[in-house]
Write an enzyme that holds these catalytic residues in place. Structure first.
Site, PDB file in Angstrom:
ATOM      1  N   ASP A   1      25.944  12.318  -8.660  1.00  0.00           N
ATOM      2  CA  ASP A   1      26.079  13.377  -7.688  1.00  0.00           C
ATOM      3  C   ASP A   1      27.511  13.242  -7.157  1.00  0.00           C
ATOM      4  O   ASP A   1      28.096  12.168  -7.246  1.00  0.00           O
ATOM      5  CB  ASP A   1      25.055  13.136  -6.573  1.00  0.00           C
ATOM      6  CG  ASP A   1      25.030  14.273  -5.588  1.00  0.00           C
ATOM      7  OD1 ASP A   1      25.075  15.427  -6.037  1.00  0.00           O
ATOM      8  OD2 ASP A   1      24.948  14.005  -4.384  1.00  0.00           O
TER       9      ASP A   1
ATOM     10  N   ASP B   1      23.095  10.050  -3.320  1.00  0.00           N
ATOM     11  CA  ASP B   1      22.946   9.495  -1.977  1.00  0.00           C
ATOM     12  C   ASP B   1      21.650   9.958  -1.338  1.00  0.00           C
ATOM     13  O   ASP B   1      21.364   9.638  -0.199  1.00  0.00           O
ATOM     14  CB  ASP B   1      24.141   9.860  -1.095  1.00  0.00           C
ATOM     15  CG  ASP B   1      24.331  11.363  -0.994  1.00  0.00           C
ATOM     16  OD1 ASP B   1      23.562  12.106  -1.637  1.00  0.00           O
ATOM     17  OD2 ASP B   1      25.242  11.793  -0.270  1.00  0.00           O
TER      18      ASP B   1
END
Ligand code: ADP
Ligand code: MG
Length: 627
Positions: free
Chosen positions: A327, A520
Site C-alpha cells: 500500500d 497500515d
C-alpha cells in the site's frame, strides 16, 4: 536449571557411578546384579512407570514404551543367556535420560529467552491522587485517564504525552536499540521502557486494547497456528511408532520361524536382540522435538527483531514469498502530509483549512491527521455533525450547519461538483461547501527513508515482483513508483479495487509462490486478510490492521519485510535440515540394526546424538539478528 532438571542430573550421576563401579571393579555374582538393578531402577523408574501407565490408558505407542520394551527385553535376554552383564540395558536408559535432560534444558532456555523478549507486560500503572502516586492494575484504567510513567518503568497503556520529555527504550517491541525521544504531544505505545524523564500520559485506549495486550495475545495464540511441517511431524509420529513396533515384532519372530521351517536352528537370541536394537534406534525424539522447537525459536528470533508472526504457518508461507504488494500511504510513504499549496479557493485559506480539519475530525486516515495538524488548533467537535467517511474517497460532514466535503476527484464526481484539476505534484484534497466548489489543498507526502533500499533488498533476495497499490491519483503514484523502484503500480483504487487487484495477482502467481501484502490497515484491512500473508505496519497502523494481519512490524520500517523473509527462510532451512538429518540417520541405523551390524550401544548413541545435534541446530533459529 530448575529443580526437576537438577534431580534428573543427580539420578544420572548416581546411575553412572554405579554402572562404572560394576564395570571397573568387575563385580560379578549377586553383588553385580544388585548394583545393575539399583542403577537401572534409579535411572529408569519414571520411564517404566510412564510406559506402564500408557499401556493401562491404551496409549501404548510412545517413546517411553519403546525404551521400556527395549531395555526390559535386553535384561530378559541377558538373564536367558546367563551372561550376568546388564550394562547394555542400563546404559540405553542412561543415555536416553541424558538426552531428555538436555532437551528439556534447551527447550526451557529458548522459552525463557522468548519470555524475556516478550517481557513487556506491565504490572501496574501509576495514577496521581491528592498529589501522591498510586499503583493501580492497568486493567482498571479507563481510556482518557492521566497516568504517570517514571524513569525505569514500562509504559503500561497506549496514550499521548501531555507533560514531560524523555527517551524511550523500544527494543523489546521493535528490536531497535536506539532510544526514541518523546515530548508532550507525542503518541506513545505501551511496552516501551521510559528511560530518563517523568512523563504524564493521557491514555487513548483501555489496557485490553493497548499494544502490549495485543502483542501478548498474539504471541500466546501463535502456537495454535501450526505449520504444515509441524502437522506432518505429529501425523508422522502417530503412524510411525506403531509401525516400528510391528516391524520389530516381525523382525523378532519371522526370521527364526523361517529358519525353523527350513530345518535350521532358529537363532532366537540374535533376532530378538536385533528387534530390540531396532526399537531403540527407531525412537523418533529428534524429529518430534526439534521441529516445533525450530519454529518456536524462529518466532522468538523474529520477535526480537520487532517482527511479530502470528503462527508458524505464516513463517512457512513467508519463506516462499514471490510477490510483495505494498500500500502506498503510511507504508512506503511516511503518511505525514504537509500542506504545499492552496488553489482556486473561494474563501480565505485559513477558513478552508479550518473547515476541512473540522470535517475530518473523526477520521484516522493520515490525510485527516495532517489536515488537523495544519489547522493547529483544538478541534471543537461539537461544531461537527453527521460525519460520513467514504473509504478511499474522503469525508462529508456538517460543520457549523454547512455541508463540507473533503476528498479526491471521485468524491467530487459523486456529489456532482465540478472541480479544478491541479498540476502540482502531490495529493489533492478538493473541498466543496454546500455542493459548491471551494478550492483544493495540495498536500505532499514523502517516502520513508528506507523504502527504496527495502525494495532493492527484496529484489536482491529473490522476490520476483513488487507492486504498489494506491487510492491516490495516477500522477502521484507514478512519481512515487519511479522514485522507489517498484516494478508496477496501480492507482485510483477504491479499497474494494485493491482486493480485486490482489486477487488478480494471486491468480498470476498460482501455486508457485506466495503473495505478501504490506499495509497500515487504514482502508486496507480486507486486503490484509485476502493476501497469503498480510503484513501490517503495527506501531502506526490501526487495531484493525493488527487483527487482520498475519505478521505485524512493530516499527513501520519497510526494511523489516526483507528481514522477516530472511528469518523465515533461515528457520525453514533449519527445519528441513533437521528432518533430513534425523530421518537419514534413522533410516541408516534401522537398516544396520536389522542386518545386525549396529548393536544397541550404537543405536542409543545415534538416537541421543541426533537429538542433541537437531536441538542445537533448532536453537540457531533464535539467533537470526545477524542476518
Ligand atoms: P492509499 O492507497 O495511498 O493508502 P487510501 O486508499 O487510503 O490511499 O486513500 C485514497 C485516496 O482517497 C487518498 O489519496 C485521498 O485522495 C482520498 N481520501 C481517503 N481518505 C480521505 C480522507 N479522510 N480525507 C480526504 N481524502 C481522503
Ligand atoms: Mg492506506
Amino acid at each position: 536449571m530448575n529443580r526437576k532438571q537438577k534431580k534428573m542430573l543427580i539420578r544420572i550421576v548416581i546411575a553412572a557411578v554405579l554402572l562404572a563401579a560394576v564395570k571397573l571393579f568387575k563385580i560379578g555374582g549377586w553383588a553385580g546384579t544388585a548394583l545393575y538393578a539399583a542403577s537401572y531402577i534409579t535411572i529408569g523408574y519414571d520411564i517404566l512407570r510412564k510406559a506402564f501407565r500408557g499401556i493401562i490408558n491404551h496409549q501404548v505407542f510412545d517413546e517411553n514404551f519403546l525404551m521400556a520394551v527395549a531395555t526390559v527385553g535386553a535384561i530378559a535376554l541377558a538373564i536367558y543367556e546367563k551372561t550376568g552383564d546388564f550394562a547394555e540395558a542400563v546404559s540405553v536408559m542412561l543415555f536416553y535420560q541424558i538426552g531428555e535432560l538436555f532437551q528439556s534444558y534447551a527447550v526451557g532456555k529458548s522459552r525463557r529467552n522468548i519470555a524475556a523478549l516478550m517481557d513487556i507486560r506491565p504490572d501496574y500503572a501509576n495514577i496521581e491522587r491528592d498529589g501522591r502516586l498510586e499503583q493501580v492494575d492497568p486493567d482498571q484504567i479507563p481510556a482518557g485517564s492521566v497516568i504517570v510513567v517514571q524513569p525505569g518503568e514500562k509504559v503500561p497503556i497506549d496514550g499521548q504525552v501531555i507533560e514531560g520529555a524523555s527517551s524511550l527504550d523500544t527494543a523489546a517491541l521493535t528490536g531497535e536499540s536506539q532510544p526514541r525521544d518523546v515530548k508532550d504531544g507525542d503518541d506513545i505505545i505501551s511496552g516501551c521502557i521510559n528511560l530518563t524523564g517523568v512523563l504524564k500520559v493521557r491514555t487513548t485506549k483501555a489496557f485490553g486494547e493497548s499494544t502490549v495486550s495485543k502483542i501478548l495475545e498474539l504471541m500466546e495464540n501463535s502456537s495454535s497456528h501450526k505449520s504444515r511441517s509441524e502437522n506432518f511431524i505429529s501425523r508422522f509420529a502417530r503412524a510411525y511408532t506403531p509401525a516400528v513396533c510391528c516391524s520389530a515384532l516381525a523382525l523378532a519372530i519371522l526370521p527364526p520361524v523361517i529358519n525353523l521351517m527350513m530345518g535350521m536352528p532358529g537363532g532366537w537370541e540374535i533376532w530378538v536382540y536385533r528387534a530390540l536394537t531396532f526399537l531403540v534406534i527407531s525412537c523418533p525424539c529428534a524429529l518430534v522435538i526439534s521441529i516445533p522447537l525450530s519454529f518456536f525459536a524462529g518466532l522468538g528470533g523474529a520477535g526480537k527483531e520487532g517482527v511479530l508472526i502470528k503462527g508458524s504457518n505464516y513463517l512457512e508461507a513467508l519463506s516462499q514469498t514471490s510477490i510483495v504488494v505494498f500500500d502506498k500511504t503510511g507504508t512506503l510513504t511516511r503518511g505525514v502530509f504537509e500542506v504545499s499549496g492552496i488553489h482556486h479557493n473561494t474563501i480565505p485559506e485559513e477558513k478552508l483549512i479550518e473547515l476541512a480539519a473540522l470535517a475530518e475530525c473523526a477520521s484516522s486516515h493520515p490525510i485527516s491527521k495532517s489536515l488537523q495538524r495544519a489547522y493547529g488548533r483544538e478541534i471543537e467537535r461539537d461544531r461537527v455533525t453527521g460525519i460520513q467517511e467514504i473509504s478511499g474517497s474522503g469525508v462529508i460532514a456538517r460543520v457549523d450547519g454547512a455541508e463540507v466535503a473533503a476528498g479526491n476527484g471521485k468524491l467530487m464526481k459523486r456529489l456532482g461538483v465540478d472541480y479544478m484539476d491541479c498540476h502540482s505534484s502531490g495529493t489533492i484534497i478538493h473541498i466543496a461547501i454546500d455542493g459548491k466548489y471551494a478550492g483544493h489543498v495540495v498536500i505532499s507526502d514523502v517516502e520513508k527513508p528506507t523504502s527504496r533500499a527495502a525494495i532493492a533488498e527484496l529484489k536482491k533476495i529473490g522476490v520476483k515482483k513488487t507492486v504498489m497499490l494506491t487510492g491516490d491519483m495516477g500522477r502521484v503514484a507514478e512519481h512515487m513508483a519511479k522514485k522507489l523502484g517498484v516494478d508496477q503500480y496501480r492507482s485510483d483504487l477504491l479499497p474494494a479495487d485493491k482486493v480485486a487487484e490482489v486477487e488478480k495477482l494471486l491468480a498470476e502467481t498460482g501455486r508457485k509462490g506466495k503473495l505478501a501484502f504490506v499495509g497500515d490497515g487504514i482502508n486496507d484491512a480486507p486486503v490484509l486478510s485476502r493476501a497469503d500473508i498480510g503484513i501490517a505496519m503495527g506501531a502506526m497502523g490501526s487495531d484493525a490492521a493488527i487483527e487482520a494481519a498475519d505478521i505485524v512490524l512493530m516499527d513501520d520500517d519497510p526494511m523489516k519485510i526483507s528481514k522477516a523473509i530472511k528469518i523465515s527462510r533461515k528457520c525453514i532451512g533449519i527445519v528441513y535440515q533437521n528432518i533430513a538429518f534425523a530421518l537419514g540417520v534413522k533410516a541408516l541405523c534401522l537398516i544396520l540394526g536389522a542386518l545386525g551390524i549396529a548393536n544397541m550401544w550404537a543405536a542409543i548413541f545415534a538416537d541421543v546424538g541426533v537429538m542433541v545435534l537437531a536441538v542445537l541446530n533448532a536453537i540457531r533459529a533464535l539467533y537470526v539478528h545477524k542476518l
